[in-house]
Design an enzyme around this catalytic site. Structure first.
Site, PDB file in Angstrom:
ATOM      1  N   THR A  84       7.567   9.162  -4.665  1.00 59.82           N
ATOM      2  CA  THR A  84       8.794   8.396  -4.465  1.00 59.82           C
ATOM      3  C   THR A  84       9.917   9.171  -5.139  1.00 59.82           C
ATOM      4  O   THR A  84       9.962   9.271  -6.370  1.00 59.82           O
ATOM      5  CB  THR A  84       8.685   6.980  -5.062  1.00 59.82           C
ATOM      6  OG1 THR A  84       7.660   6.274  -4.384  1.00 59.82           O
ATOM      7  CG2 THR A  84      10.000   6.225  -4.902  1.00 59.82           C
ATOM      8  N   LYS A 159      11.491   3.122   1.167  1.00 58.99           N
ATOM      9  CA  LYS A 159      10.802   2.807  -0.095  1.00 58.99           C
ATOM     10  C   LYS A 159      11.765   2.270  -1.145  1.00 58.99           C
ATOM     11  O   LYS A 159      11.471   1.274  -1.816  1.00 58.99           O
ATOM     12  CB  LYS A 159      10.101   4.067  -0.625  1.00 58.99           C
ATOM     13  CG  LYS A 159       9.435   3.902  -2.006  1.00 58.99           C
ATOM     14  CD  LYS A 159       8.313   2.883  -1.980  1.00 58.99           C
ATOM     15  CE  LYS A 159       7.721   2.630  -3.364  1.00 58.99           C
ATOM     16  NZ  LYS A 159       6.967   3.761  -3.888  1.00 58.99           N
ATOM     17  N   LYS A 234      12.349   3.800 -12.444  1.00 60.57           N
ATOM     18  CA  LYS A 234      12.676   5.026 -11.705  1.00 60.57           C
ATOM     19  C   LYS A 234      13.121   4.707 -10.282  1.00 60.57           C
ATOM     20  O   LYS A 234      14.134   5.212  -9.794  1.00 60.57           O
ATOM     21  CB  LYS A 234      11.470   5.956 -11.663  1.00 60.57           C
ATOM     22  CG  LYS A 234      11.744   7.295 -10.997  1.00 60.57           C
ATOM     23  CD  LYS A 234      10.478   8.039 -10.614  1.00 60.57           C
ATOM     24  CE  LYS A 234       9.933   7.554  -9.292  1.00 60.57           C
ATOM     25  NZ  LYS A 234       8.870   8.432  -8.752  1.00 60.57           N
TER      26      LYS A 234
END
Length: 300
Positions: A84, A159, A234
């Site tokens: 990711t 995502k 994150k």
């Protein structure tokens, strides 16, 4: 997550050659049937498809170029990055792969460690349709669903949007349970209502932030991570960057990014992201589970 994903590929009948910087991870992979290589380029040298999963975009780009992963692979190899990372970094990885004579997909995952172990991950892929079709059988061996979201970087875009929804909803669910506690409502009563009413969401029914209602949730293991708070921080940081760059009015997404950043740098550093509920009670407050209150009237 890469370890159980590789193990599922082995169980599906694929020959898997792998490498990791952590010796314990390599040992676990080898025990699951993965052939251990002495380096990442060595693992990629004879592969028809190369899967990477790394913490950040800079690691992916460095591995591709500086550490020789692209140079080691056979011409035309399909590179599938399940990290990711920032959309711009994903597009740069696509460009680097193409310049080296290869093909690429960005395919981040959702489902956490439990999903990786159970083979129930969702993959969000960005890249060409032909590349996605080639990768689909491999993705099916590791997950339950794979969606082709569009061109290069589209998987990463999907995502970060998905995880912004998850981060915001977990905060809302946590606040609701703490409010319920203050009103004398039991965790089970609130869960029984919200899980079958308009408050139903994944953060409640799968990763419930209080112990009891969902026995498999991390709250029942003292918040040992399934999806660690620093990883959520994150991902929300990536979403916040995209929000600012795009000039999008997304106040809740930005607020969630700030809250998780602070939590991950402090008490949440080694906890599941659902443990953020603890910050709503205060640093020294217990995690009560009050009995149902007879004074609470019927729902209307």
């Amino acid at each position: 997550m890469g370890g159980p994903m590789a193990a599922n590929l082995v169980r599906a009948g694929y020959r898997v050659v792998g490498y990791d910087l952590v010796p314990e991870s390599l040992a676990a992979a080898e025990a699951a049937g993965v052939e251990v290589a002495p380096s990442a380029p060595a693992a990629a040298a004879e592969a028809g498809l190369v899967i990477t999963m790394l913490p950040a975009g800079r690691h992916v780009l460095a591995l591709y170029d500086e550490q020789g992963l692209l140079a080691a692979a056979r011409p035309g190899t399909l590179f599938l990055d399940c990290s990711t990372i920032d959309v711009a970094d994903a597009r740069a990885a696509h460009q680097a792969a193409a310049a080296a004579g290869h093909r690429a997909l960005d395919a981040p995952v959702s489902g956490g460690v439990m999903g990786a172990e159970a083979g129930t991950l969702t993959f969000m892929a960005g890249g060409g349709e032909a590349e996605f079709a080639e990768a689909e059988p491999v993705l099916a061996a590791m997950g339950r669903k794979a969606v082709h979201c569009g061109a290069a970087g589209a998987g990463q875009a999907a995502k970060i949007c998905n995880n912004m929804i998850l981060g915001v909803s977990m905060i809302a669910v946590g606040e609701a349970f703490v409010l319920g506690e203050s009103l004398g409502l039991s965790h089970q009563a609130l869960f029984d209502v919200a899980s079958t009413a308009s408050g139903q969401c994944w953060a409640l029914t799968v990763n419930c932030p209080v112990p009891g209602p969902v026995p498999t949730s991390p709250a029942n293991r003292d918040y040992r991570p399934g999806f660690a708070a620093p990883l959520m921080a994150k991902d929300l940081g990536l979403a916040a960057n995209a929000i600012r760059e795009g000039g999008v009015d997304a106040a809740l997404g930005l607020a969630a990014a700030r809250m998780y950043a602070a939590f991950a740098e402090g008490p949440g550093a080694e906890q599941d992201f659902s443990a953020i509920i603890r910050t709503f009670r205060g640093p020294s407050s217990p995690s009560p589970s009050p009995s149902p209150s007879p004074e609470i009237g019927p729902l209307s």
